[in-house]
Design a protein around this motif. Structure first.
Motif, PDB file in Angstrom:
ATOM      1  N   ARG A  45      -1.376  34.264  29.589  1.00 36.45           N
ATOM      2  CA  ARG A  45      -0.067  33.645  29.870  1.00 36.45           C
ATOM      3  C   ARG A  45      -0.218  32.200  30.353  1.00 36.45           C
ATOM      4  O   ARG A  45       0.606  31.346  30.050  1.00 36.45           O
ATOM      5  CB  ARG A  45       0.699  34.487  30.902  1.00 36.45           C
ATOM      6  N   ALA A  48      -0.919  30.207  27.329  1.00 37.04           N
ATOM      7  CA  ALA A  48       0.285  30.077  26.497  1.00 37.04           C
ATOM      8  C   ALA A  48       1.317  29.145  27.123  1.00 37.04           C
ATOM      9  O   ALA A  48       2.321  28.821  26.494  1.00 37.04           O
ATOM     10  CB  ALA A  48       0.901  31.451  26.263  1.00 37.04           C
ATOM     11  N   VAL A  65      -0.596  23.971  20.299  1.00 41.98           N
ATOM     12  CA  VAL A  65       0.292  24.996  20.868  1.00 41.98           C
ATOM     13  C   VAL A  65      -0.147  26.343  20.298  1.00 41.98           C
ATOM     14  O   VAL A  65      -0.050  26.566  19.092  1.00 41.98           O
ATOM     15  CB  VAL A  65       1.775  24.723  20.497  1.00 41.98           C
ATOM     16  N   PRO A  66      -0.681  27.228  21.139  1.00 42.93           N
ATOM     17  CA  PRO A  66      -1.180  28.491  20.595  1.00 42.93           C
ATOM     18  C   PRO A  66      -0.058  29.464  20.229  1.00 42.93           C
ATOM     19  O   PRO A  66       1.078  29.308  20.672  1.00 42.93           O
ATOM     20  CB  PRO A  66      -2.011  29.051  21.750  1.00 42.93           C
ATOM     21  N   VAL A  67      -0.409  30.445  19.440  1.00 41.18           N
ATOM     22  CA  VAL A  67       0.520  31.535  19.132  1.00 41.18           C
ATOM     23  C   VAL A  67       0.256  32.622  20.159  1.00 41.18           C
ATOM     24  O   VAL A  67      -0.878  33.076  20.297  1.00 41.18           O
ATOM     25  CB  VAL A  67       0.246  32.106  17.717  1.00 41.18           C
ATOM     26  N   TYR A  68       1.294  33.016  20.903  1.00 30.30           N
ATOM     27  CA  TYR A  68       1.106  34.023  21.950  1.00 30.30           C
ATOM     28  C   TYR A  68       1.899  35.279  21.615  1.00 30.30           C
ATOM     29  O   TYR A  68       3.111  35.221  21.414  1.00 30.30           O
ATOM     30  CB  TYR A  68       1.572  33.455  23.300  1.00 30.30           C
TER      31      TYR A  68
ATOM     32  N   MET B   1       4.441  20.928  20.324  1.00 29.99           N
ATOM     33  CA  MET B   1       5.795  20.785  20.847  1.00 29.99           C
ATOM     34  C   MET B   1       6.812  20.672  19.699  1.00 29.99           C
ATOM     35  O   MET B   1       6.513  20.101  18.670  1.00 29.99           O
ATOM     36  CB  MET B   1       5.896  19.527  21.710  1.00 29.99           C
ATOM     37  N   ILE B  86       8.192  34.091  24.589  1.00 30.97           N
ATOM     38  CA  ILE B  86       7.808  33.529  23.289  1.00 30.97           C
ATOM     39  C   ILE B  86       8.433  32.142  23.127  1.00 30.97           C
ATOM     40  O   ILE B  86       7.790  31.211  22.654  1.00 30.97           O
ATOM     41  CB  ILE B  86       8.237  34.461  22.128  1.00 30.97           C
ATOM     42  N   LEU B  88       9.198  29.994  25.451  1.00 26.35           N
ATOM     43  CA  LEU B  88       8.458  29.027  26.275  1.00 26.35           C
ATOM     44  C   LEU B  88       7.064  28.753  25.711  1.00 26.35           C
ATOM     45  O   LEU B  88       6.583  27.626  25.762  1.00 26.35           O
ATOM     46  CB  LEU B  88       8.320  29.556  27.712  1.00 26.35           C
ATOM     47  N   SER B  89       6.426  29.796  25.173  1.00 24.35           N
ATOM     48  CA  SER B  89       5.052  29.626  24.674  1.00 24.35           C
ATOM     49  C   SER B  89       5.000  28.640  23.503  1.00 24.35           C
ATOM     50  O   SER B  89       3.949  28.082  23.224  1.00 24.35           O
ATOM     51  CB  SER B  89       4.455  30.977  24.257  1.00 24.35           C
ATOM     52  N   GLN B  90       6.124  28.440  22.832  1.00 23.02           N
ATOM     53  CA  GLN B  90       6.139  27.500  21.710  1.00 23.02           C
ATOM     54  C   GLN B  90       6.578  26.100  22.146  1.00 23.02           C
ATOM     55  O   GLN B  90       6.950  25.271  21.314  1.00 23.02           O
ATOM     56  CB  GLN B  90       7.055  28.032  20.590  1.00 23.02           C
TER      57      GLN B  90
END
Lengths: 209, 225
Positions: A45, A48, A65-68, B1, B86, B88-90
């Motif tokens: 986390r 990510a 930017v990783p894929v989480y 981003m 998800i 936020l992760s992107q």
């Protein structure tokens, strides 16, 4: 690809593992192992960008930017399978053209209009893993939290193969899993990162016997 | 981003789909609005004529309660499902997601109000000549009310007694848009210039739609962590 420098994860006042300094290269397939509560999920986390409880530094090559894919599915119970998948693809900026072929690969063809609340846990898990089949995500690092949970053996083998292909293409995979991979070639490729006492350890050639 | 335009496009597509799939929340809210408005006048009976000012206040209180009813399910499902993780992760902005959510919800609520407010307003004795301004003030004030309800829902999301907390938080915040909303129409009833009050109401609503999504994003980010 990914560098840690005196890195550790913090939950509240507690440091979950001793500072870690290691570099991972493109093409690495890393499996995080360790007892429950040792910080495997929290580490993913942090990487990510959704959890800020850490000390030390980490950096991605080219600020990728990783894929989480986490424990939670991100699927909306009010939508059907296809709508959920389209929304998931939108989140990762993926075109929808390949959805049908991915559904076929995952054995989900024919369930497109089924509400996700009527799908099994395994089928729901397959939807969350579907974006990994899209070529647009083959350039990004993958962070997978327990990807094999609820999956049948056939799909586990499929996902293991996908991770291996990704690593061999020069991608990067870091995943947590409490079970050993089924495929011999995947096990040979895996680098274990053990988050155990007294300090985290990287094991390149783990003897599964 | 990701770019702001892309974030907005993704959020719009999702919110539009959710509005169609979760229309029961909207129907419940506006059934409540319509039914209570109609029952209120029936309970008063034919001989008692309610002053128009009281009728206006009833109208605004009803609309606030309806929006509160609708707002209850705005964030809980997505928070529980891990959708925000998800998002936020992107590298996407929660601020934009909530700005789009509030704006879309307001558009639909405002459209429904345009249909229902004349019916309920007429029932509770508001003269037809005041209905156009009532509609305008209701649509403007509903933007602020939607935002403040969104704020309450975001701050209390994940709490076991979230509904009660939301009401406690949201009611004082909604007093200014309610007072200025009903106040603009009362000014017209007394033949005063209502534009200053309407401008003040517009300023509150615009301030709310600019600030509240950021507060919601901050609150949900903490919850996700």
């Amino acid at each position: 690809m990914l560098s840690f420098n005196s890195f550790s994860v913090i939950r509240g006042e507690k440091t979950l593992f001793k500072p870690l300094s290691v570099n991972f290269r493109s093409g690495d397939l890393v499996q995080l192992v360790g007892p429950n509560g040792r910080g495997k999920t929290s580490l993913l986390r942090v990487l990510a960008g959704i959890f800020s409880g850490f000390e030390g530094q980490f950096s991605w090559l080219d600020e990728q930017v990783p894929v989480y894919l986490g424990h939670k599915t991100g699927l909306h119970p009010g939508m059907n399978l296809l709508e959920n998948m389209q929304q998931l693809f939108n989140l990762y900026n993926l075109e929808h053209e390949l959805i049908d072929s991915i559904l076929l690969k995952l054995g989900l063809m024919g369930y497109e209009s089924t509400p996700v609340t009527r799908l099994s846990a395994g089928q729901t898990r397959k939807i969350t893993l579907a974006p990994l089949f899209h070529p647009a995500l083959h350039q990004k690092p993958w962070l997978l939290d327990e990807p094999f949970t609820s999956l049948d053996q056939e799909t586990c083998l499929l996902i293991e193969g996908l991770c291996l292909e990704h690593a061999e293409r020069g991608g990067f995979v870091m995943m947590t899993s409490h079970q050993n991979c089924l495929r011999e070639d995947v096990r040979e490729k895996i680098t274990l990162l053990q988050l155990e006492e007294p300090e985290p350890q990287v094991i390149e050639d783990y003897d599964y016997e | 981003m990701t770019s702001i335009r892309n974030d907005i496009r993704v959020a719009l597509s999702r919110e539009w789909l959710l509005l169609r799939r979760q229309s029961t929340h909207l129907i419940n809210g506006f059934c409540f609005f319509l039914l209570v408005g109609l029952i209120y006048q029936i309970m008063l009976g034919p001989n008692l004529v309610m002053p128009q000012g009281v009728g206006l206040c009833v109208l605004w209180v009803l609309s606030l309660l309806s929006i509160l009813l609708i707002a209850e399910g705005w964030l809980a499902t997505d928070l529980k499902s891990g959708f925000y993780e998800i998002w936020l992760s992107q590298g996407r902005s929660l601020w934009l997601l909530f700005a789009v959510k509030l704006f879309m919800q307001w558009l639909v609520i405002a459209m429904l109000m345009l249909c229902f407010v004349p019916i309920v307003g007429f029932q509770i004795g508001i003269d037809m000549q005041y209905i156009p301004l009532t509609l305008m003030a209701m649509v403007i004030s509903s933007l602020a009310m939607v935002c403040f309800c969104g704020f309450g829902v975001a701050v209390t999301a994940g709490q076991t007694s979230g509904g009660l907390l939301t009401a406690i938080l949201v009611l004082p915040l909604n007093i200014p848009p309610m007072i200025f909303g009903a106040g603009a129409v009362m000014e017209q009833m007394q033949a005063y210039d209502y534009w200053p009050v309407l401008m003040l109401l517009t300023a509150i609503s615009l301030g709310a739609i600019m600030l509240i999504p950021a507060v919601m994003g901050f609150s949900v980010k903490i919850l996700v962590e």
